[in-house]
Design an enzyme around this catalytic site. Structure first.
Site, mmCIF file in Angstrom:
data_model
loop_
_atom_site.group_PDB
_atom_site.id
_atom_site.type_symbol
_atom_site.label_atom_id
_atom_site.label_comp_id
_atom_site.label_asym_id
_atom_site.label_seq_id
_atom_site.Cartn_x
_atom_site.Cartn_y
_atom_site.Cartn_z
ATOM 1 N N SER A 143 -2.574 -6.335 2.309
ATOM 2 C CA SER A 143 -3.391 -5.242 1.761
ATOM 3 C C SER A 143 -4.808 -5.785 1.621
ATOM 4 O O SER A 143 -5.006 -7.009 1.534
ATOM 5 C CB SER A 143 -2.882 -4.845 0.370
ATOM 6 N N TYR A 156 -0.083 -7.262 -8.222
ATOM 7 C CA TYR A 156 -0.011 -6.695 -6.867
ATOM 8 C C TYR A 156 -1.010 -7.428 -5.957
ATOM 9 O O TYR A 156 -0.649 -7.865 -4.863
ATOM 10 C CB TYR A 156 -0.308 -5.191 -6.907
#
Ligand code: NAP
Length: 267
Positions: A143, A156
């Site tokens: 990501s 995350y």
């Protein structure tokens, strides 16, 4: 029916929706048989039926909760023993938008179990087989938070920084062994991820949200072009190369026998 050449089997985790389901569609059309892994059997079955009818490829469904050790071991066994597997797409993952003070430590641990531990174990299961055959591709879905961890939940971001760092290390180790490694760094993509992360995608400025089809088509184009890190949104690839060059420039000075002068430690 597909006219494309058979490319072996791609095992895709998190294939029941979003990015994983789009990979399944594109890879079947490119000539891969598929093993689709996720928890939701109905969704996996529906996708498998649709893709096998549309492409003529063999599509197998494996229902597994990759947050559970025993299920991860089951998928590891498939990766170790199915010699037709030529690609692993490590895509299953969950996110979060809440800051540390509003996050539950058990949920953070579950995120690490899926985003980090399962991905690592599946990679360890398949890499020796790929090396032995001198052929194979690993696509790791990271990501942009891997390099911008301040944007969403910190755990995350940390989990995706791990995915990027592991991919960098794998690329380095496997460069001369016929194994391709690609890290994909999506920005915001319109999937259920955002509902699960507790931040509806509709609340984001739509100028920063990409469709899942565009993301996967760009990521596969990056793979075809031989890219290691694919950041589909980034207009100028030179910006990524500058970032990498800055990291490489630190290299010779990251470990020395004395502290830097600015710390005033007498040596
Ligand atoms: P999604 O639509 O929610 O898909 C997540 C997939 O992972 C689903 O197929 C889900 O299937 C599966 N999954 C979740 N928990 C699982 C578990 N415990 N065991 C097995 N499978 C599990 O979200 P997505 O956007 O496609 O996310 C895919 C990947 O892209 C993730 O790694 C995410 O971090 C990354 N990513 C997403 C974005 C974004 O903006 N959407 C941006 C950057 C990176 P089941 O529920 O059926 O298990």
């Amino acid at each position: 029916m597909s006219e494309t050449t058979y490319k072996g089997t791609a095992l895709i985790t998190g294939a029941s929706s979003g990015i994983g389901a789009a990979y399944a569609d594109r890879l079947a059309r490119r000539g891969y048989d598929l093993i689709l892994v996720a928890r939701n059997r109905d969704r996996l079955d529906q996708l498998a039926n649709r893709l096998s009818t549309a492409t003529g490829r063999a599509v197998e469904v494996v229902v597994a909760d990759l947050g559970r050790k025993e299920d991860v071991r089951r998928v590891e066994e498939i990766l170790r023993t199915d010699a037709s597997i030529t690609m692993l797409v490590n895509n299953a993952g969950i996110g979060g938008a809440a800051p540390l003070l509003q996050s539950d430590a058990d949920q953070m641990e579950s995120m690490i179990d899926l985003n980090v531990t399962a991905l690592t174990r599946l990679t360890y299961a398949v890499v020796p087989q790929f090396v032995q055959r001198g052929n194979g591709t690993i696509v790791n879905i990271a990501s942009i938070v891997a390099v911008a961890p301040e944007v969403l939940n910190g755990v995350y971001g940390g989990s995706k920084a791990f995915v990027l760092a592991l991919s960098q290390s794998l690329r380095h180790e496997l460069a001369d062994k016929g194994v391709r490694v690609q890290a994909v760094l999506p920005g915001a993509i319109r999937t259920e991820f955002w509902d699960i992360a507790g931040q509806p995608v509709e609340n984001l400025p739509q100028s920063i949200v990409m469709s899942v089809d565009h993301l996967v088509d760009a990521a596969l184009a990056g793979l075809d072009q031989g890219e290691f890190a694919t950041v589909p949104s980034l207009p100028d690839a030179a910006d990524w190369h500058s970032f990498e060059a800055a990291r490489a420039a630190l290299g010779p000075n990251l470990s020395r026998n004395v502290p830097a002068a600015r710390y005033g430690v007498s040596v």
